[in-house]
Design a protein around this motif. Structure first.
Motif, PDB file in Angstrom:
ATOM      1  N   GLY A 107       0.868  -0.993  -0.434  1.00  0.00           N
ATOM      2  CA  GLY A 107       0.085   0.225   0.015  1.00  0.00           C
ATOM      3  C   GLY A 107       0.784   1.271   0.288  1.00  0.00           C
ATOM      4  N   GLY A 108       0.938   2.021   0.936  1.00  0.00           N
ATOM      5  CA  GLY A 108       1.241   3.662   1.207  1.00  0.00           C
ATOM      6  C   GLY A 108       2.940   3.167   1.008  1.00  0.00           C
ATOM      7  N   GLU A 109       3.150   2.528   2.144  1.00  0.00           N
ATOM      8  CA  GLU A 109       4.739   2.379   1.760  1.00  0.00           C
ATOM      9  C   GLU A 109       5.700   2.042   0.940  1.00  0.00           C
ATOM     10  OE1 GLU A 109       6.175   1.519   5.867  1.00  0.00           O
ATOM     11  OE2 GLU A 109       7.293  -0.725   5.349  1.00  0.00           O
ATOM     12  N   GLN A 110       5.054   0.831   0.212  1.00  0.00           N
ATOM     13  CA  GLN A 110       5.475   0.831  -0.777  1.00  0.00           C
ATOM     14  C   GLN A 110       6.073   1.456  -1.588  1.00  0.00           C
ATOM     15  OE1 GLN A 110       7.019  -2.363  -1.463  1.00  0.00           O
ATOM     16  NE2 GLN A 110       7.837  -1.201  -2.741  1.00  0.00           N
ATOM     17  N   GLU A 111       4.427   2.202  -2.378  1.00  0.00           N
ATOM     18  CA  GLU A 111       4.144   3.667  -3.267  1.00  0.00           C
ATOM     19  C   GLU A 111       4.858   3.987  -2.396  1.00  0.00           C
ATOM     20  OE1 GLU A 111       1.343   6.373  -4.976  1.00  0.00           O
ATOM     21  OE2 GLU A 111      -0.043   4.423  -3.705  1.00  0.00           O
ATOM     22  N   ALA A 112       5.675   4.818  -1.731  1.00  0.00           N
ATOM     23  CA  ALA A 112       6.870   5.817  -0.855  1.00  0.00           C
ATOM     24  C   ALA A 112       7.658   5.367  -1.845  1.00  0.00           C
ATOM     25  CB  ALA A 112       6.131   6.173   0.315  1.00  0.00           C
ATOM     26  N   VAL A 113       8.236   3.776  -1.492  1.00  0.00           N
ATOM     27  CA  VAL A 113       9.655   3.911  -2.151  1.00  0.00           C
ATOM     28  C   VAL A 113       9.896   3.761  -3.905  1.00  0.00           C
ATOM     29  CG1 VAL A 113      11.216   1.970  -1.665  1.00  0.00           C
ATOM     30  CG2 VAL A 113      10.017   2.398   0.440  1.00  0.00           C
ATOM     31  N   ASP A 114       8.659   3.119  -3.791  1.00  0.00           N
ATOM     32  CA  ASP A 114       8.600   2.889  -5.536  1.00  0.00           C
ATOM     33  C   ASP A 114       8.510   4.246  -6.259  1.00  0.00           C
ATOM     34  OD1 ASP A 114       8.149   0.160  -5.338  1.00  0.00           O
ATOM     35  OD2 ASP A 114       5.373   0.134  -5.882  1.00  0.00           O
TER      36      ASP A 114
END
Length: 423
Positions: A244-251
């Motif tokens: 979700g949000g954490e993975q999207e931030a890193v992506d």
């Protein structure tokens, strides 16, 4: 030649059938007149003289005196050259000012107000802001305007009363100290640079000759190092994020890095890929820019692919600034272990990271860890000053930038390093 004469104005009668006397000014074939405050019936004016009137003698004396007064004013103004190039109307206004203290005072007051308006810092500051095209730039200058206004209120003055002449080196020092009570030196210095830009514009437009920055130097604060090493980025990019949000931030941060630290606004407004490249005018400079889309970047693009834009960010979040603010906060928490919905434990991988670190980290890794030449890095960041007016030169530097980016990505993602000739 300017001439004065008495004119009996019979164009429109008063209620009692009388007509006004005027003093007529003739200049260069044009005429202008002013009333004398004397009204006469037709039978009371004959050959330029008042007749058949109970106060005829007094009125003739008054008329002769006024005409003499006007002629004297004409002589004085002619001698000083003030009537040169003036119209009949302008000449009349000057004549009236010479013998009518009330008119002269009113004129002087109008001139004072006009000069006060021209010399007004707040008014010109708003005019200056209005000349800026980009909303972000306007917002920064408005922020400085608001800070100046708060400073004036705190010191018992109204910003609207401050003139250019009031902006002295001491004024700037006091303003700087006021800023430093709530802001860091870098922000205070930015406000001062904004004021300097406004003062430069005022001098250029001949609103003022005052320029206090000859005796006041703007301090340069120490900027925080926003770059990270290849190892630090590897730790972030390979971390097993919460979905979700954490993975999207890193992506998204990873994508920005793969695209050589692309600007936030430029990223969300990209519309597509052409011949394996993204090409766009940089929002900060409007200069054309081209980046080869490497496989690592393409994988993320496909994951967040948009319908009208390259990415779907604006389709999900209307305000891209809000999106990036949330993204940055999430990125700084990557590495923490969630205990419940409100608290986390452990240590974040990059607790002070900001999105602009994608750009500074790319440049730092390229130079410090891989030895890529400064000119190539400058070209990659869009700062290149080498003549690129020919297709050959543009293609040559584009190739160098493509090779440099591939080398940086190979080193960060796969720890692959190759020998290369410095450029």
């Amino acid at each position: 030649m300017t001439k004065a004469s008495i004119y009996y104005d019979t164009r429109r009668a008063n209620k009692d059938g009388s007509f006004p006397l005027r003093i007529m000014i003739a200049k260069n074939g044009k005429r202008a007149s002013m009333v004398l405050g004397i009204n006469l019936l037709p039978e009371q004016w004959e050959n330029g003289t008042v007749v058949k009137h109970k106060d005829a003698k007094l009125l003739n004396t008054v008329i002769s005196g006024k005409l003499a007064q006007v002629n004297k004013a004409i002589i004085q103004l002619d001698l000083t050259g003030k009537l040169a190039g003036k119209s009949a109307k302008e000449a009349l206004d000057l004549i009236r000012e010479t013998f009518d203290p009330e008119i002269a005072e009113k004129k002087a007051e109008e001139e004072r107000l006009k000069q006060a308006e021209l010399n007004n810092l707040a008014g010109f500051f708003q005019e200056f802001i209005g000349t800026k095209d980009k909303e972000g730039t306007k917002k920064l200058y408005q922020d400085t305007y608001n800070k100046l206004e708060a400073f004036c209120v705190a010191s018992g003055r109204q910003f609207s009363d401050i003139s250019f002449d009031d902006v002295t080196p001491q004024f700037l020092r006091d303003f700087e100290q006021f800023c430093l009570t709530t802001q860091k030196q870098n922000t205070a210095s930015r406000h001062l640079r904004d004021i300097r830009a406004v003062m430069n514009a005022a001098v250029d437009e001949e609103r003022t000759k005052n320029y206090p920055f000859r005796k006041f130097k703007i301090k340069q604060g120490q900027s925080r190092d926003k770059s990270y090493t290849a190892k630090e980025l590897r730790d972030l990019f390979t971390f097993n994020c919460y979905p979700g949000g954490e993975q999207e931030a890193v992506d998204i941060f990873k994508l920005m890095f793969c695209l050589i630290g692309i600007n936030n606004l430029d990223l969300v407004t990209l519309t597509g890929i052409k011949r394996g490249r993204i090409e766009y005018p940089r929002s900060k400079t409007d200069k054309p820019y081209s980046i080869k889309v490497e496989p690592e970047a393409l994988e993320i693009i496909n994951k967040y692919k948009g319908k009208t834009h390259l990415l779907n960010i604006l389709e999900r979040v209307p305000n891209y600034k809000t999106y990036y603010n949330r993204l940055g906060k999430t990125l700084r928490k990557v590495g923490l272990t969630r205990v419940d919905g409100k608290t986390s434990t452990g240590k974040a991988i990059l607790p002070d990271v900001c999105l602009s670190a994608a750009r500074t980290s790319w440049a730092t890794i390229a130079q410090a860890e891989l030895g890529i030449g400064r000119e190539t890095i400058a070209a990659a960041l869009g700062h290149h000053t080498v003549d690129v007016t020919t297709t050959y030169l543009r293609t040559d530097w584009r190739k160098k930038v493509d090779e440099a980016n591939r080398e940086v990505l190979d080193w960060v993602f796969y720890e692959k390093r190759k020998k290369r000739t410095r450029t």
